[in-house]
Enzyme design. Structure first.
Site, short mmCIF file in Angstrom:
data_model
loop_
_atom_site.label_atom_id
_atom_site.label_comp_id
_atom_site.label_asym_id
_atom_site.label_seq_id
_atom_site.Cartn_x
_atom_site.Cartn_y
_atom_site.Cartn_z
N GLY A 52 71.82 -29.13 -32.56
CA GLY A 52 72.88 -28.34 -31.95
C GLY A 52 73.75 -27.73 -33.02
N GLN A 57 81.19 -23.86 -36.50
CA GLN A 57 80.39 -24.34 -37.64
C GLN A 57 79.78 -23.19 -38.45
OE1 GLN A 57 78.10 -27.38 -35.15
NE2 GLN A 57 78.24 -28.35 -37.15
N CYS A 97 76.12 -34.60 -38.25
CA CYS A 97 76.69 -33.27 -37.98
C CYS A 97 76.30 -32.36 -39.14
CB CYS A 97 78.21 -33.40 -37.90
SG CYS A 97 79.03 -31.82 -37.60
N LEU A 98 75.81 -31.17 -38.82
CA LEU A 98 75.37 -30.25 -39.88
C LEU A 98 76.53 -29.83 -40.79
CD1 LEU A 98 72.80 -27.95 -38.02
CD2 LEU A 98 72.34 -29.88 -39.54
N HIS A 139 78.87 -33.64 -28.20
CA HIS A 139 79.18 -33.44 -29.62
C HIS A 139 79.60 -31.98 -29.88
CE1 HIS A 139 78.34 -34.06 -34.07
NE2 HIS A 139 78.32 -32.74 -33.98
N GLU A 140 78.81 -31.04 -29.36
CA GLU A 140 79.11 -29.62 -29.62
C GLU A 140 80.37 -29.17 -28.88
OE1 GLU A 140 77.59 -28.47 -32.03
OE2 GLU A 140 75.93 -29.88 -32.05
N HIS A 143 83.31 -29.89 -30.88
CA HIS A 143 83.55 -28.90 -31.94
C HIS A 143 84.44 -27.77 -31.45
CE1 HIS A 143 81.28 -29.92 -35.52
NE2 HIS A 143 80.20 -30.21 -34.83
ZN ZN Z 1 78.62 -31.33 -35.44
#
Ligand code: ZN
Length: 179
Positions: A52, A57, A97-98, A139-140, A143
């Site tokens: 995701g 991000q 997390c990226l 999670h997203e 963000h």
């Molecule tokens: Zn993340």
């Protein structure tokens, strides 16, 4: 749309970039730029083998994220202006997390959730997901409100991830190279 650079040059923004802590604004224009942005996000999600990726991000403060819980191209999904409801059950799993590479945080999330969102053309979507997919949504969605997995760290987790976080902070203050 307020973009930090041309869409094809968008990169993944890393912790502790302050944009990751901001609340994102609803998407209002369902135009070609939005579609191109979503496609670039999908490209970056695959490039970094994520499941995701949310717009902040890539440095864009808008309420949209992309997901892929299967690893197959058919699994790509775009969720614009998402709202989660009917969260049920609780399960804990390690989450990465990226934007915070190398950090894993055990996080309790609802097992299942309903998402109401719009597609890139503005059409309504409703879907019910569980386990990994529901976890990605949660999670997203976090963000989009400036919440990161590291905000949920236990004391043990903070100690465990301290070195990596310090390193990311040092690299942000003095970037070694563009990612
Ligand atoms: Zn993340």
């Amino acid at each position: 749309m307020d973009l930090p650079c041309p869409i094809e040059k968008l990169r993944i923004v890393l912790y502790p970039d302050p944009i990751l802590l901001q609340r994102c604004a609803p998407v209002e224009a369902f135009d070609e730029t939005l579609a191109a942005l979503a496609n670039r996000m999908i490209e970056l999600m695959h490039l970094y083998r994520g499941v995701g990726l949310a717009a902040p991000q890539v440095g864009v403060k808008l309420r949209l994220f992309v997901s892929n819980d299967t690893g197959e191209p058919e699994g790509d999904r775009i969720w614009v202006n998402p709202k989660l409801s009917d969260l049920e059950g609780v399960e804990e799993a390690d989450e990465g997390c990226l934007s915070i590479p190398g950090v894993n945080v055990p996080k309790r999330r609802a097992v299942s959730a309903t998402i109401q969102a719009q597609d890139v053309t503005g059409g309504p979507i409703t879907s019910r997901g569980e386990h990994l997919l529901a976890r990605i949504w949660q999670h997203e969605n976090d963000h989009l409100d400036g919440r990161l997995v590291i905000h949920y760290m236990s004391e043990a987790s903070k100690i465990e991830n301290k070195t990596i976080l310090r390193q990311l902070e040092a690299e942000y203050a003095n970037p070694p190279r563009r990612r």
